[in-house]
Design a protein around this motif. Structure first.
Motif, PDB file in Angstrom:
ATOM      1  N   PRO A 108       0.918  -1.337  -0.247  1.00 45.93           N
ATOM      2  CA  PRO A 108      -0.535  -0.386   0.066  1.00 45.93           C
ATOM      3  C   PRO A 108       0.870   1.312  -0.084  1.00 45.93           C
ATOM      4  N   ASP A 109       1.958   0.950   0.001  1.00 42.95           N
ATOM      5  CA  ASP A 109       2.971   2.491   0.598  1.00 42.95           C
ATOM      6  C   ASP A 109       3.424   2.580  -0.627  1.00 42.95           C
ATOM      7  N   GLY A 110       3.364   1.366  -1.437  1.00 45.31           N
ATOM      8  CA  GLY A 110       4.574   2.012  -2.463  1.00 45.31           C
ATOM      9  C   GLY A 110       5.514   0.232  -3.393  1.00 45.31           C
ATOM     10  N   SER A 111       6.213   0.920  -4.286  1.00 47.92           N
ATOM     11  CA  SER A 111       6.762  -0.904  -4.642  1.00 47.92           C
ATOM     12  C   SER A 111       7.541  -0.650  -3.448  1.00 47.92           C
ATOM     13  N   ALA A 112       7.623  -2.726  -4.036  1.00 43.32           N
ATOM     14  CA  ALA A 112       8.120  -3.017  -2.797  1.00 43.32           C
ATOM     15  C   ALA A 112       8.793  -4.430  -3.590  1.00 43.32           C
ATOM     16  N   TYR A 113      10.225  -4.888  -3.455  1.00 40.31           N
ATOM     17  CA  TYR A 113      10.595  -5.611  -4.202  1.00 40.31           C
ATOM     18  C   TYR A 113      11.812  -6.623  -3.139  1.00 40.31           C
ATOM     19  N   THR A 114      11.735  -7.781  -3.650  1.00 38.07           N
ATOM     20  CA  THR A 114      12.999  -8.462  -2.238  1.00 38.07           C
ATOM     21  C   THR A 114      13.772  -9.769  -3.152  1.00 38.07           C
ATOM     22  N   GLY A 115      14.863  -9.908  -3.130  1.00 39.49           N
ATOM     23  CA  GLY A 115      15.020 -10.960  -4.168  1.00 39.49           C
ATOM     24  C   GLY A 115      17.008 -12.021  -3.259  1.00 39.49           C
ATOM     25  N   VAL A 116      17.542 -11.851  -4.364  1.00 42.69           N
ATOM     26  CA  VAL A 116      18.331 -12.981  -4.485  1.00 42.69           C
ATOM     27  C   VAL A 116      19.150 -11.933  -5.162  1.00 42.69           C
ATOM     28  N   VAL A 117      20.929 -11.806  -4.604  1.00 44.57           N
ATOM     29  CA  VAL A 117      22.066 -11.394  -6.224  1.00 44.57           C
ATOM     30  C   VAL A 117      22.836 -12.738  -6.728  1.00 44.57           C
ATOM     31  N   VAL A 118      22.709 -11.880  -7.354  1.00 46.00           N
ATOM     32  CA  VAL A 118      24.325 -12.709  -8.208  1.00 46.00           C
ATOM     33  C   VAL A 118      25.509 -11.998  -9.245  1.00 46.00           C
ATOM     34  N   TYR A 119      26.382 -12.736  -9.193  1.00 46.97           N
ATOM     35  CA  TYR A 119      27.746 -11.398 -10.488  1.00 46.97           C
ATOM     36  C   TYR A 119      27.391 -10.531  -9.628  1.00 46.97           C
ATOM     37  N   ALA A 120      27.692  -9.991  -8.282  1.00 43.17           N
ATOM     38  CA  ALA A 120      27.545  -8.080  -8.051  1.00 43.17           C
ATOM     39  C   ALA A 120      29.708  -8.207  -7.871  1.00 43.17           C
ATOM     40  N   ASP A 121      29.589  -6.902  -8.595  1.00 45.20           N
ATOM     41  CA  ASP A 121      30.995  -6.512  -7.593  1.00 45.20           C
ATOM     42  C   ASP A 121      31.027  -4.607  -7.594  1.00 45.20           C
TER      43      ASP A 121
END
Length: 351
Positions: A108-121
């Motif tokens: 209700p307060d706006g966009s809200a995403y969660t997830g996992v990360v790969v190949y970060a630098d």
């Protein structure tokens, strides 16, 4: 022609994955010690790092969880609501990341995403994430994308959306815990491929390939939380994180693509202490590299690097790194590269 070559490369990769991959666990995190692993770090300078909180903190408890979960949030919104925690080495490649993630639906307060990360630098400012984006606008989806937004096209330089028809069971209608998994493999110098899973089922349209200018060929793994409009980011909750190496081993390669006289023997003795012998054979003269890595992909020692004529060779590793320091007990990978072919095997140092 390039498109046909790309499709052919992916088909070959899919066949190789089904016959050659060995899943080797290289990192786990369930937060049950009451604190997060000390190697977690922030992708952005001076930002939040994932920490352990009580299972009573999330809106709903996880049935398969314990007393604690991971929590990540951009509290001061200094990065417009984005929080990314990373772990491992930037040299890590060909691996999977799986975690139970609390996902929001039409917050209700706006966009809200969660997830996992790969190949970060963080040194080059790039990461790729698989995130649950269940906002109604423009449409609910699971997204795979990097963090490079092109203002000219108003799109990310790499992005793929899995829509409702791609997701077995469809889009959830309520907030809740879901299992997210992403496998990433570097095919060659131009292509990185991704397989995404939702609640244990592969999403339709995989593999997804990245050939963009921001394509990554290796990098750290991690967790992602984003909120726009809530004023202080969104709390991301995570549990049962497992990272597995997907490096192939020659003893499981049954597709006959390796030349007959290109061989890497099992080291002897194995397990060993303090030294072991590695033998190999090459059929034609070429540049040869024989290197040792740990299970996080960090190079420990290069034993051979240079041109070698066809023949049989043997080299001894004394259990020390490039600086002459004795490495700890554990499982290590040794890889032979020659003429475009690669063979990797495992060995154990036991003190």
């Amino acid at each position: 022609m390039q498109k046909l070559f790309t499709v052919f490369s992916i088909l070959i990769l899919m066949l190789a994955v089904s016959t050659s991959s060995i899943a080797q666990t290289i990192f786990t995190e369930d937060f049950e010690s009451g604190s997060a692993h000390p190697d977690w770090e922030a992708f952005f300078p001076n930002e939040e790092i994932v920490t352990a909180v009580s299972m009573a903190t999330p809106p709903d408890s996880l049935a398969s969880g314990g007393d604690y979960v991971g929590w990540l949030q951009d509290l001061d919104t200094s990065y417009t609501g984005v929080a990314v925690s990373i772990n491992g080495e930037t040299s890590l490649y060909d691996y999977s990341v799986e975690a139970d993630v609390y996902c929001y639906v039409n917050h209700p307060d706006g966009s809200a995403y969660t997830g996992v990360v790969v190949y970060a630098d963080s040194s080059i400012g790039t990461y790729i994430k698989m995130a649950a984006d269940f906002d109604p606008v423009p449409y609910p989806r699971i997204r795979l994308y990097n963090n490079h937004f092109d203002l000219g096209t108003f799109t990310y330089t790499f992005e793929h959306s899995f829509t409702e028809s791609d997701i077995p069971g469809g889009i959830p209608t309520e907030n809740g815990w879901h299992n997210l998994k992403i496998e990433v493999r570097t095919i060659n110098a131009d292509i990185t491929a991704f397989w995404c899973y939702w609640d244990g089922v592969e999403l339709l349209g995989c593999p997804v390939t990245d050939t963009s200018s921001h394509r990554m060929s290796s990098g750290q793994f991690g967790l992602f939380s984003f909120s726009q409009g809530t004023g202080e980011g969104i709390p991301g909750y995570y549990d049962n994180l497992v990272v597995e190496s997907l490096i192939s081993s020659v003893e499981d390669n049954s597709n006959g693509t390796l030349p007959e006289e290109f061989a890497l023997e099992q080291n002897y003795p194995n397990p060993f202490n303090p030294s072991t012998q590695i033998s190999y054979k090459i059929s034609t003269g070429n540049h040869v590299s024989l290197a040792i890595h740990d299970l996080l992909g960090r190079e420990i020692k290069t034993l051979v690097s240079g041109f070698q004529s066809a023949g049989n060779y043997s080299v001894t590793w004394n259990g020390k790194d490039e600086l002459g320091n004795t490495v700890p007990s554990g499982v290590y990978l040794y890889s032979l590269h020659s003429g475009g072919f690669v063979i990797s095997k495992k060995m154990m140092l036991m003190k």
